[in-house]
Motif scaffolding. Sequence first.
Motif, mmCIF file in Angstrom:
data_model
loop_
_atom_site.group_PDB
_atom_site.id
_atom_site.type_symbol
_atom_site.label_atom_id
_atom_site.label_comp_id
_atom_site.label_asym_id
_atom_site.label_seq_id
_atom_site.Cartn_x
_atom_site.Cartn_y
_atom_site.Cartn_z
ATOM 1 N N GLU A 65 12.417 -1.217 -0.562
ATOM 2 C CA GLU A 65 11.910 -2.393 0.159
ATOM 3 C C GLU A 65 12.194 -3.650 -0.653
ATOM 4 N N SER A 68 12.298 -7.076 1.283
ATOM 5 C CA SER A 68 12.397 -8.072 2.354
ATOM 6 C C SER A 68 11.936 -9.464 1.955
ATOM 7 N N THR A 110 14.986 -1.244 3.834
ATOM 8 C CA THR A 110 14.602 -2.284 4.785
ATOM 9 C C THR A 110 15.829 -3.120 5.122
ATOM 10 N N ASN A 124 13.389 -0.906 10.207
ATOM 11 C CA ASN A 124 12.819 -2.162 10.669
ATOM 12 C C ASN A 124 11.504 -2.379 9.916
ATOM 13 N N HIS A 125 11.407 -3.484 9.208
ATOM 14 C CA HIS A 125 10.254 -3.768 8.360
ATOM 15 C C HIS A 125 8.940 -3.745 9.157
ATOM 16 N N ASP A 178 3.840 -5.535 1.378
ATOM 17 C CA ASP A 178 5.167 -4.923 1.450
ATOM 18 C C ASP A 178 5.290 -3.820 0.392
ATOM 19 N N VAL A 210 8.504 2.336 4.113
ATOM 20 C CA VAL A 210 9.931 2.447 4.421
ATOM 21 C C VAL A 210 10.370 3.903 4.344
#
Length: 338
Positions: free
Chosen positions: A8, A10, A78, A109-110, A307, A312
């Motif tokens: 991850e 993002s 991600t 898709n986050h 996050d 994920v």
Amino acid sequence: MTTILGIESSCDDTSAAVIRDGFLLSNVTAGQAVHESYGGVVPELASRAHQQNVVPVVHEALKRAGIDKSELNAIAFTRGPGLLGSLMVGTSFAKGMACALDIPLIDVNHLQAHVLAHFIKEPDADNRQPAFPFLCLLVSGGNSQIVLVKNYNDMQVVGQTIDDAAGEAFDKCAKVMGLPYPGGPLIDKLAQNGDPNAFAFSKPNIAGYDYSFSGLKTSFLYFLRDHLRDNPDFIEQHKADLCASLQKTIIDILMKKLERAAKDLRITQVAVAGGVSANSGLRQAFCQRAERKKWEVFIPKFSYTTDNAAMVAITGYFKYQDNDFCDIALPPFARVTI
């Protein structure tokens, strides 16, 4: 056995996690304190920090999981939405590692990952999970959505913000009060010693299940401006009450639309996800609705609200079962919905 490495990147957290047969073996996250002095995430600084963090974070995730990289069946990453520069780092690393190990690549898709965080299982834990279909209130700094979750790979947005997100409203109102970034957690902390009914702020009247928070921000700004004109110390003297009243207003806006959607769709399984789901007031509101509305509510662990790569990896695990892999040529994307 199916073992998935999740990556991850993002925004400003670099994270890696390992999931085996749905059970979490490790979840490692490196934050970025460099943004605090700027009052928000600086994209260029974020991507540079990801470049520094991604290798040691993945190494530590494999080490804590007690596995060798040769045991991985696939790598999930991600792909978006998020900051493009940050996504490029995670995407490029995942592609390179998947090529080196000759294993499949899974794009995630986050936003879907936040929803599916409720399906992460831990050894020797209760592991209670929502049954399909269920509603999920997805609230973060960039998104405020009501999602109808029909299956792992079948989600429908039934309501969303038409302008700003709830998390953005928290952070920007905190900035107006002079609180450091990120302001949302500080508002939550200060609100616990304040009166939620001390002040009243504007609530939008938006059709359907959609949200709007731009009017609330404007109302809050003008409210402070008018009171500061008469009393320059107004914010400092009423900080706890301001935070409590603002938090109550945002939560009332969120819950009103969620209640309407649950009633209209006749759904009693209701979950919350995203960074704002760590807010104590929102969690309390969910528990209160569970009693009043006869909902069965699902609230994520604090480690799964922000996050993280565990969400994920679990999304990648479900996609692996469907042989839903992605081509190595696919680029990341900054904007997309569920």
